[in-house]
Enzyme design. Structure first.
Site, PDB file in Angstrom:
ATOM      1  CG  ASP A  13      -1.737   1.155   1.492  1.00 11.10           C
ATOM      2  OD1 ASP A  13      -1.513   2.194   0.843  1.00 11.10           O
ATOM      3  OD2 ASP A  13      -2.639   1.061   2.346  1.00 11.10           O
ATOM      4  CG  HIS A  20      -6.604   3.745   4.751  1.00  5.60           C
ATOM      5  ND1 HIS A  20      -5.254   3.480   4.674  1.00  5.60           N
ATOM      6  CD2 HIS A  20      -6.767   4.631   5.771  1.00  5.60           C
ATOM      7  CE1 HIS A  20      -4.623   4.157   5.622  1.00  5.60           C
ATOM      8  NE2 HIS A  20      -5.516   4.870   6.304  1.00  5.60           N
ATOM      9  CG  ASP A  51      -5.555   0.579   1.034  1.00  2.00           C
ATOM     10  OD1 ASP A  51      -5.433  -0.662   1.060  1.00  2.00           O
ATOM     11  OD2 ASP A  51      -5.495   1.285   2.058  1.00  2.00           O
ATOM     12  CG  ASP A  52      -3.163  -3.367   0.112  1.00  2.00           C
ATOM     13  OD1 ASP A  52      -2.098  -3.182   0.710  1.00  2.00           O
ATOM     14  OD2 ASP A  52      -4.282  -3.278   0.661  1.00  2.00           O
ATOM     15  CD  GLN A  93      -1.069   2.290   4.975  1.00  2.00           C
ATOM     16  OE1 GLN A  93      -1.928   3.164   5.036  1.00  2.00           O
ATOM     17  NE2 GLN A  93      -1.360   1.015   4.819  1.00  2.00           N
ATOM     18  CG  ASN A 103      14.456 -10.843   0.889  1.00  2.00           C
ATOM     19  OD1 ASN A 103      13.285 -10.556   1.094  1.00  2.00           O
ATOM     20  ND2 ASN A 103      14.859 -12.053   0.602  1.00  2.00           N
ATOM     21  CE  LYS A 131      -9.142  -0.532   4.417  1.00  4.09           C
ATOM     22  NZ  LYS A 131      -8.139  -0.502   3.320  1.00  4.09           N
ATOM     23  CE1 TYR A 227      -3.305  -1.609  11.575  1.00  3.57           C
ATOM     24  CE2 TYR A 227      -4.166   0.609  11.345  1.00  3.57           C
ATOM     25  CZ  TYR A 227      -4.177  -0.718  10.987  1.00  3.57           C
ATOM     26  OH  TYR A 227      -5.060  -1.158  10.033  1.00  3.57           O
ATOM     27  CE  LYS A 230      -5.557  -6.024  11.117  1.00  4.49           C
ATOM     28  NZ  LYS A 230      -4.682  -6.573  12.141  1.00  4.49           N
ATOM     29  CD  GLN A 240      -8.845 -28.033 -12.468  1.00  5.32           C
ATOM     30  OE1 GLN A 240      -9.668 -27.195 -12.109  1.00  5.32           O
ATOM     31  NE2 GLN A 240      -9.181 -29.285 -12.691  1.00  5.32           N
TER      32      GLN A 240
END
Ligand SMILES: O=C(COP(=O)(O)O)[C@@H](O)[C@H](O)[C@H](O)COP(=O)(O)O
Ligand SMILES: [Mg+2]
Ligand SMILES: [Mg+2]
Ligand SMILES: [Mg+2]
Length: 364
Positions: A13, A20, A51-52, A93, A103, A131, A227, A230, A240
């Site tokens: 994001d 968001h 939003d990703d 973000q 990496n 989310k 935070y 998410k 298959q």
């Protein structure tokens, strides 16, 4: 041995449009332009869920390739520059590091990668959620690879009858354990039934040890220590001929299970299966969404996608998810709609407790 192909799905994001809820088209164009110009890739598809931004790439450089991860990182940096120019919300973000260090794992973006020799025909599904957190995949992966009420192939396809190996990660203690199913499903469920901590990382076919499924298990808040949105995880499933049929791999999402995430990463709500075009979380920043894109690989070329959840047969799941969302929203700030204190991403509890400290009296 034939040539091996790597399928890498790397997501981040880098800023929302509006809030968001979605990705600005200019960011998707920027990402597409950069991947189109890369000599490293066999093929690519740029898409989004909510939003990703999701970069779906094929190449021959194997998993954890520094070159591929750097390509993804630089793509997200360029998209962030666009997000900053347009003053999109939360520009950059998920990019937690200042510079690339070999990496992208631990730097913010989510990664799911698998390397395999392409079969005569290679159908794959890339799932992308917004989310919610990586543990959201535990229930559907279990249903696909261990539950005969979901996957009849476990009973009647001789290639599936032996079962699968599940690699489970403990995201808090950074450990892993492998369960052999069906023999160990009761033991495994003790852990994967707690998806905030234990996540199914990969599934392998028993006997051949062929990779069948793999997910992103990065926990952003554990990396950043605060935070930062998410994790909004991704998952790749091969389908298959010894793996779940496409329909068996889609079936778990007909019953919208409860996942953690939604508003402020701090609520429990139903995971709603949707098309890319309807993947914008709106109500209370949700409900959490999942998209499933099908591709046929042909010498690494990505033919597709088939936007599976656009189908009318998922209308009832969406209706059910809306009904569950409506019911659980009525609980407002009460658990279990609001997550348990340990699971909440934002919490004012320490501040409020400090302020009210002297008003708490001992009960005799
Ligand atoms: O969980 C959310 C966003 O998650 P995401 O970016 O998709 O990982 C949202 O519900 C936000 O937490 C909410 O909109 C508040 O956002 P801020 O004002 O704190 O940025
Ligand atoms: Mg966001
Ligand atoms: Mg998101
Ligand atoms: Mg996120």
């Amino acid at each position: 041995m034939g040539k091996k192909i790597t399928l890498s799905v790397i997501k981040a994001d880098i800023g929302g449009f509006v809030g968001h809820s979605n990705v600005h088209p200019e960011c998707l164009e920027t990402a597409g332009g950069i991947l189109a110009g890369s000599p490293l890739l066999i093929d690519y598809h740029v898409t989004h869920v909510g939003d990703d931004i999701n970069l779906i790439m094929t190449h021959e450089l194997g998993k954890n390739s520094g070159e591929i991860h750097e390509l993804a990182w630089n793509t997200f940096l360029s998209c962030t520059a666009v997000a900053k120019k347009l003053k999109l919300y939360g520009a950059g973000q998920d990019l937690l590091a200042d510079s690339f260090s070999g990496n992208v794992k631990g730097m913010g973006p989510g990664v799911a990668e698998m390397e395999f020799e392409e079969r005569t025909s290679e159908p794959v599904i890339v799932y992308m959620a917004d989310k919610t957190e990586p543990g959201a995949w535990n229930y559907p992966i279990y249903k696909m690879f261990a539950d005969p009420f979901n996957t009849i192939g476990l009973i009647i396809d001789p290639k599936m009858h032996g079962g699968f190996l599940f690699e489970v990660r403990d995201l808090i203690d950074n450990k892993k354990v492998t369960f052999s199913c069906p023999e160990e499903i009761y033991d495994m469920l003790v852990f994967i039934g707690a998806p905030g901590r234990y996540c199914i990382k990969s599934v392998y076919q028993k006997g051949t040890n062929e990779i069948a499924a793999t997910s992103s298990t990065q926990r952003l808040n554990l990396m950043a220590g605060r935070y930062v949105g998410k994790d909004d995880p991704v998952l790749i499933v091969r389908c298959q001929s010894g793996f779940p049929a496409v329909g068996e791999a889609l079936e778990p999402f007909a019953n919208p299970h409860m996942v953690s995430g939604w508003m402020r990463g701090s609520h429990s709500g139903p995971l709603m299966p949707v098309s890319v075009n309807t993947s914008s979380p709106t109500r209370f920043d949700g409900p959490p969404r999942v998209v499933a894109l099908g591709f046929q690989l042909a010498d690494g070329k990505l033919h597709g996608p088939q936007d599976f959840f656009a189908d009318v047969s998922y209308d009832l799941a969406r209706q059910k998810a809306n009904e569950i969302a409506n019911y659980i929203r009525s609980m407002g700030p009460f658990e279990p709609h609001r997550l348990h204190l340990d699971e909440m991403e934002y919490t004012t509890m320490p501040d409020v407790s400090k302020r009210l400290k002297d008003r708490f009296e001992k009960v005799e």
